[in-house]
Structures are given as structure tokens and as C-alpha cells.
Write a protein that holds these residues in place. Sequence first.
Motif, PDB file in Angstrom:
ATOM      1  N   LEU A  77      -0.437   7.302  -6.953  1.00 43.86           N
ATOM      2  CA  LEU A  77      -1.079   7.688  -5.701  1.00 43.86           C
ATOM      3  C   LEU A  77      -2.484   7.116  -5.721  1.00 43.86           C
ATOM      4  CD1 LEU A  77      -0.109  11.447  -5.225  1.00 43.86           C
ATOM      5  CD2 LEU A  77       0.724   9.486  -3.933  1.00 43.86           C
ATOM      6  N   GLU A  78      -2.851   6.427  -4.632  1.00 43.01           N
ATOM      7  CA  GLU A  78      -4.155   5.778  -4.558  1.00 43.01           C
ATOM      8  C   GLU A  78      -4.669   5.831  -3.130  1.00 43.01           C
ATOM      9  OE1 GLU A  78      -4.233   1.729  -6.110  1.00 43.01           O
ATOM     10  OE2 GLU A  78      -2.329   2.118  -7.122  1.00 43.01           O
ATOM     11  N   ILE A  79      -5.982   5.675  -2.993  1.00 46.06           N
ATOM     12  CA  ILE A  79      -6.537   5.443  -1.672  1.00 46.06           C
ATOM     13  C   ILE A  79      -6.181   4.003  -1.290  1.00 46.06           C
ATOM     14  CG2 ILE A  79      -8.387   7.166  -1.809  1.00 46.06           C
ATOM     15  CD1 ILE A  79     -10.324   4.914  -2.568  1.00 46.06           C
ATOM     16  N   PRO A  80      -6.105   3.682   0.009  1.00 45.36           N
ATOM     17  CA  PRO A  80      -5.812   2.310   0.403  1.00 45.36           C
ATOM     18  C   PRO A  80      -6.863   1.346  -0.152  1.00 45.36           C
ATOM     19  CG  PRO A  80      -5.634   3.789   2.273  1.00 45.36           C
ATOM     20  CD  PRO A  80      -6.228   4.579   1.158  1.00 45.36           C
ATOM     21  N   ALA A  81      -6.408   0.177  -0.571  1.00 43.84           N
ATOM     22  CA  ALA A  81      -7.307  -0.798  -1.180  1.00 43.84           C
ATOM     23  C   ALA A  81      -6.692  -2.182  -1.100  1.00 43.84           C
ATOM     24  CB  ALA A  81      -7.581  -0.420  -2.632  1.00 43.84           C
ATOM     25  N   GLY A  82      -7.523  -3.175  -1.350  1.00 41.00           N
ATOM     26  CA  GLY A  82      -7.015  -4.538  -1.369  1.00 41.00           C
ATOM     27  C   GLY A  82      -8.086  -5.515  -1.781  1.00 41.00           C
ATOM     28  N   SER A  83      -7.668  -6.743  -1.996  1.00 42.74           N
ATOM     29  CA  SER A  83      -8.560  -7.804  -2.444  1.00 42.74           C
ATOM     30  C   SER A  83      -9.183  -8.536  -1.269  1.00 42.74           C
ATOM     31  CB  SER A  83      -7.786  -8.814  -3.292  1.00 42.74           C
ATOM     32  OG  SER A  83      -7.249  -8.184  -4.432  1.00 42.74           O
ATOM     33  N   LEU A  84     -10.455  -8.849  -1.429  1.00 40.02           N
ATOM     34  CA  LEU A  84     -11.148  -9.664  -0.437  1.00 40.02           C
ATOM     35  C   LEU A  84     -10.624 -11.096  -0.507  1.00 40.02           C
ATOM     36  CD1 LEU A  84     -14.800  -8.447  -0.949  1.00 40.02           C
ATOM     37  CD2 LEU A  84     -13.683  -8.620   1.257  1.00 40.02           C
TER      38      LEU A  84
END
Length: 188
Positions: A77-84
Motif C-alpha cells: 500500500l502506497e500513496i500515488p507516486a511516479g518518476s519525473l
Amino acid sequence: MKYIIKDEKIVFKDHYKMVKATITYDTFSGNQINTERLAFERGDSVAILVLEKETQSILLTNQFRYPSCKNGEGWLLEIPAGSLEENENPEDCIKREVMEELGYKLKTAELLTTFYTSPGASTERIFLYYSEISIKDKIAKGGGNTEENEDIQLIKIPVSEIISIIYEMKDAKTILALQWYLIHKIST
């Protein structure tokens, strides 16, 4: 105090890269250390704590993570995230990631802080945001980017349950964001 980076070279390059360098840096006692170090160059990332106002729920993602499955925990379970992406603005990136992962149109995002994930090994910085959205902002399916083989499940955690679930979290950026919420939104 000063440092000099010399003889920097790429020793591994695939989706990410590893760089090896010879470094000289000043010590606190006034001497110098000459050494070799490796840096995992992952690029910078964004992450966001999203509150759905009507349900008073934090929106999390549940997805498979290969590195954590090495310790028997495949889904996190994680907060939404991603790579620039190259030359991408962090705020534009977080809006794209929220749409891809959750299916919500993010209008605004407040930058909370920028931090290193593992400064002894990685160059990655995370730009951590916060936003409040409405159920009406859900305009797409979400679930991740199929071109990147993502399979993401949306999980809504009521704000009232944050304290009871925070110790079950395994993802550092999520723990940090939930702690921020408890300090700045619950205790005020």
C-alpha cells in the motif's frame, strides 16, 4: 568543507543506471578522505497524499513491487507516486500520476517537502505533495499505465483509521505523508 568528484563513470545502465566515482572530501577534523563510491541514479520522483473530502478517506495504491517481494511482501500500500520524465515539471508529473493510478483529475497540489529516499546509495529525490479532491474528480478508470505493465488497485482508508494502520505500512514515503497528515491536519 569541500568535496571533489573525479573519475565518474557509468558501470551499469538499463532502466536505471549505476555510477562509480572517485571522491575526495573534507573531514570534520580538517583532513581529507579519498574513496570510491557508487550511486544508483534513478532520477527524481513525485508522490502525493490525496484526501477524498466527501468520504474523508486517504487514497492509496496497492501494487506489486518486485524488490519488496524479496522479503516476502509482493504487494504494498502506497500513496500515488511516479518518476519525473526528462524536463517535466514535478506538479505536472503528479497530476499525470494521479490520473494514471487513481483516475482522478487533480486541480491543485501543495508541495510539502522534497527529500532523498536513501542518500547513502541513491540520487533520487521525492517531491511530496498534498491535495484534497472530490468524488466528482474521478473521471477515468485509473489502475496504472498498461504500457508499463502496471496493475494498480485503489484503496480508500478512512482518516479515522490512519493511526491504526500506519504501523502496517512498509513504504517510507507513505509513512512520512501519513505522519504529516496526523501532525498538520488531525492535531490542529
